[in-house]
Design a protein around this motif. Structure first.
Motif, PDB file in Angstrom:
ATOM      1  N   GLU A 361       0.824  -1.208   0.000  1.00  0.00           N
ATOM      2  CA  GLU A 361       0.000   0.000   0.000  1.00  0.00           C
ATOM      3  C   GLU A 361       0.858   1.258   0.000  1.00  0.00           C
ATOM      4  O   GLU A 361       0.501   2.270  -0.597  1.00  0.00           O
ATOM      5  CB  GLU A 361      -0.911   0.012   1.234  1.00  0.00           C
ATOM      6  CG  GLU A 361      -2.106  -0.904   1.146  1.00  0.00           C
ATOM      7  CD  GLU A 361      -3.221  -0.316   0.314  1.00  0.00           C
ATOM      8  OE1 GLU A 361      -3.242  -0.611  -0.902  1.00  0.00           O
ATOM      9  OE2 GLU A 361      -4.035   0.423   0.855  1.00  0.00           O
ATOM     10  N   HIS A 364       2.217   1.680  -3.675  1.00  0.00           N
ATOM     11  CA  HIS A 364       1.169   1.740  -4.700  1.00  0.00           C
ATOM     12  C   HIS A 364       1.749   1.610  -6.109  1.00  0.00           C
ATOM     13  O   HIS A 364       1.373   2.345  -7.020  1.00  0.00           O
ATOM     14  CB  HIS A 364       0.380   3.051  -4.600  1.00  0.00           C
ATOM     15  CG  HIS A 364      -0.548   3.105  -3.433  1.00  0.00           C
ATOM     16  ND1 HIS A 364      -1.466   2.121  -3.132  1.00  0.00           N
ATOM     17  CD2 HIS A 364      -0.690   4.029  -2.456  1.00  0.00           C
ATOM     18  CE1 HIS A 364      -2.143   2.447  -2.047  1.00  0.00           C
ATOM     19  NE2 HIS A 364      -1.685   3.592  -1.609  1.00  0.00           N
ATOM     20  N   THR A 368      -1.657  -5.284  -6.238  1.00  0.00           N
ATOM     21  CA  THR A 368      -1.551  -6.010  -4.985  1.00  0.00           C
ATOM     22  C   THR A 368      -2.570  -7.142  -4.893  1.00  0.00           C
ATOM     23  O   THR A 368      -3.711  -7.006  -5.344  1.00  0.00           O
ATOM     24  CB  THR A 368      -1.745  -5.055  -3.796  1.00  0.00           C
ATOM     25  OG1 THR A 368      -1.799  -5.819  -2.583  1.00  0.00           O
ATOM     26  CG2 THR A 368      -3.048  -4.258  -3.921  1.00  0.00           C
ATOM     27  N   ALA A 373      -7.033  -3.765   0.019  1.00  0.00           N
ATOM     28  CA  ALA A 373      -6.412  -2.575  -0.576  1.00  0.00           C
ATOM     29  C   ALA A 373      -7.475  -1.664  -1.189  1.00  0.00           C
ATOM     30  O   ALA A 373      -8.508  -2.128  -1.670  1.00  0.00           O
ATOM     31  CB  ALA A 373      -5.399  -2.989  -1.642  1.00  0.00           C
TER      32      ALA A 373
END
Length: 457
Positions: A361, A364, A368, A373
């Motif tokens: 996270e 970014h 993911t 998320a």
């Protein structure tokens, strides 16, 4: 034949060299007391975390910042991170990890980049199952992550990144041809018609409707939606080349290139070393079938200058019986694991699960696998601040389609990597006109049978 066992016999000759390399990239493991929330001193556990990405990439992913935050939240754990390779090289990373383990060096987390790598490690007792650690933490890993799959009834790895397959389309060319956006349930027959209509010009100025890379999954494109799990082996571990989708898929690609002349010919791509990114962003082709990692490349205008907007379509289905938006979920089943010889397994599990959730996270920069998320933030991080080059609604509808079917490969057969190489080699001969389709299939099956027989001895 066990790769790990072979490495054990040669490890002694490499230990001195490896120790010298590691001494230059990792600090000494001097565990010191840490103060717990009760004010008492507790021994600090030091984890050794070696990455398959270089230092520049690690900084882009913001892993140093993540490690700082992790250590603040977990005062009894210290994490020492260092690249194990000079650049992003999964093969070199795997070789060095094998040597470290054989030499008894401390390495708490290891990363596999292919399912057969992970299963080889598991079968040789190199990897620790994660199930008990997750149970103790009150967590169901399958509820937390996409692409977490068991092997022989246990979970051994959490993906760092997952890849969905989709079609990248030059929207300017699509509009100029008067073509509507492909429907969610389009087929490879529909794709073929689009490729024909998007092809124009002749010679050096020709624009092709389609480009497919020289990877095995683009040789028989129908396998992704038609054969669930491992396409090369059946559930009872028998070779699967008799499945008609292999033969028909080869014929399909051959016809695109040699009958319709709507796809960049294999011989041109190979001899001229044509790269899919350059072909698409330079406007030489209208459509490219590719993994979702290419989404982030659209923003790299210094490297790939272009002005057109890219739109996105689902990966086509092979037949009307296949479910729409079905493709392999690459990255599933393998990723980060705990070394079975680690002396810090509880701490390693804490770091592993944090790395594959909050750790992704922060940066970014990856698709993911973590289900919690923020999808909007993930896309923002991947595409960058300029949205003008993206058809964002189309991208979201493909990637976050609630009815999307992830074709997850959870198994591999004996000698599979060699079998894929043999299939690729024979298919190349067919694509360039060097042998017939019948000969291609016969040679592939004969070679594959010989590889399986050798692997099972």
């Amino acid at each position: 034949m066990k790769r790990f066992a072979r490495l054990l016999s040669t490890a002694l000759t490499a230990i001195l060299l490896m120790s010298a390399v590691l001494s230059g990239c990792s600090p000494k493991n001097d565990d010191k007391p840490a103060t717990s929330s009760t004010g008492k001193d507790t021994k600090t556990v030091t984890l050794k975390f070696y990455t398959s990405t270089d230092e520049v990439t690690n900084k882009q992913l913001k892993w140093p910042e993540f490690i700082d935050e992790f250590e603040k939240k977990n005062p009894g754990i210290k994490v020492e991170m260092a690249p194990l390779v000079a650049n992003v090289n999964n093969d070199e990373y795997k070789k060095k990890v094998d040597l470290m383990i054989a030499a008894g060096e401390q390495i708490d987390l290891v990363k596999s980049s292919a399912l057969y790598e992970l299963t080889e490690w598991i079968d040789n007792g190199v990897i620790e199952p994660l199930d008990d650690y997750a149970k103790n933490a009150g967590v169901n890993l399958s509820d937390e992550y996409k692409g977490v799959t068991p092997y022989k009834g246990k979970i051994y790895a959490i993906p760092e990144e997952i890849t969905q397959w989709l079609v990248f389309i030059n929207k300017d060319m699509l509009d100029a041809a008067g073509l509507p956006m492909p429907s969610r349930d389009w087929t490879w027959d529909d794709y073929r018609e689009y490729a024909k209509k998007l092809t124009k010009g002749e010679g050096a100025n020709k624009i092709y409707g389609s480009f497919m890379n020289d990877w095995s999954n683009f040789f028989s494109v129908g396998t992704q939606s038609e054969i669930m799990d491992d396409p090369f082996f059946t559930e009872d571990n028998k070779l699967n080349f008799e499945n008609p989708v292999f033969r028909d898929g080869l014929q399909y690609r051959y016809d695109l290139e040699n009958v319709d002349k709507s796809q960049v010919p294999y011989v041109d791509m190979s001899s001229q070393k044509l790269l899919y990114r350059n072909q698409f962003f330079s406007g030489k082709v209208a459509m490219v079938c590719m993994g979702s990692w290419m989404v982030s490349d659209i923003q790299l205008l210094d490297k790939y200058p272009h002005t057109f907007k890219t739109t996105f379509a689902t990966y086509p289905r092979w037949s009307k019986d296949s479910k729409p938006n079905t493709s392999q979920l690459d990255g599933a089943g393998f990723g980060w694991s705990i070394n079975a010889k680690s002396k810090n397994k509880e701490a390693a599990y804490k770091f592993l699960t944090a790395l594959t959730s909050e750790g992704l996270e922060i940066g970014h920069k990856k698709w993911t696998p973590w289900k919690k998320a923020n999808s909007d933030e993930v896309i923002k991080g991947i595409i960058g601040p300029d949205e003008s080059l993206y058809d964002l609604e189309a991208l979201k509808s493909v990637i976050y389609d609630p009815q999307r079917v992830d074709n997850v490969v959870t198994r591999s057969g004996p000698g599979e990597s060699e079998i894929i190489d043999a299939f690729t080699s024979e298919a190349e001969k067919y694509f360039v006109g060097g042998q017939s389709l019948d000969a291609t299939m016969k040679n592939t099956i004969d070679k594959a049978n010989a590889i399986v027989e050798k692997a099972e001895k």
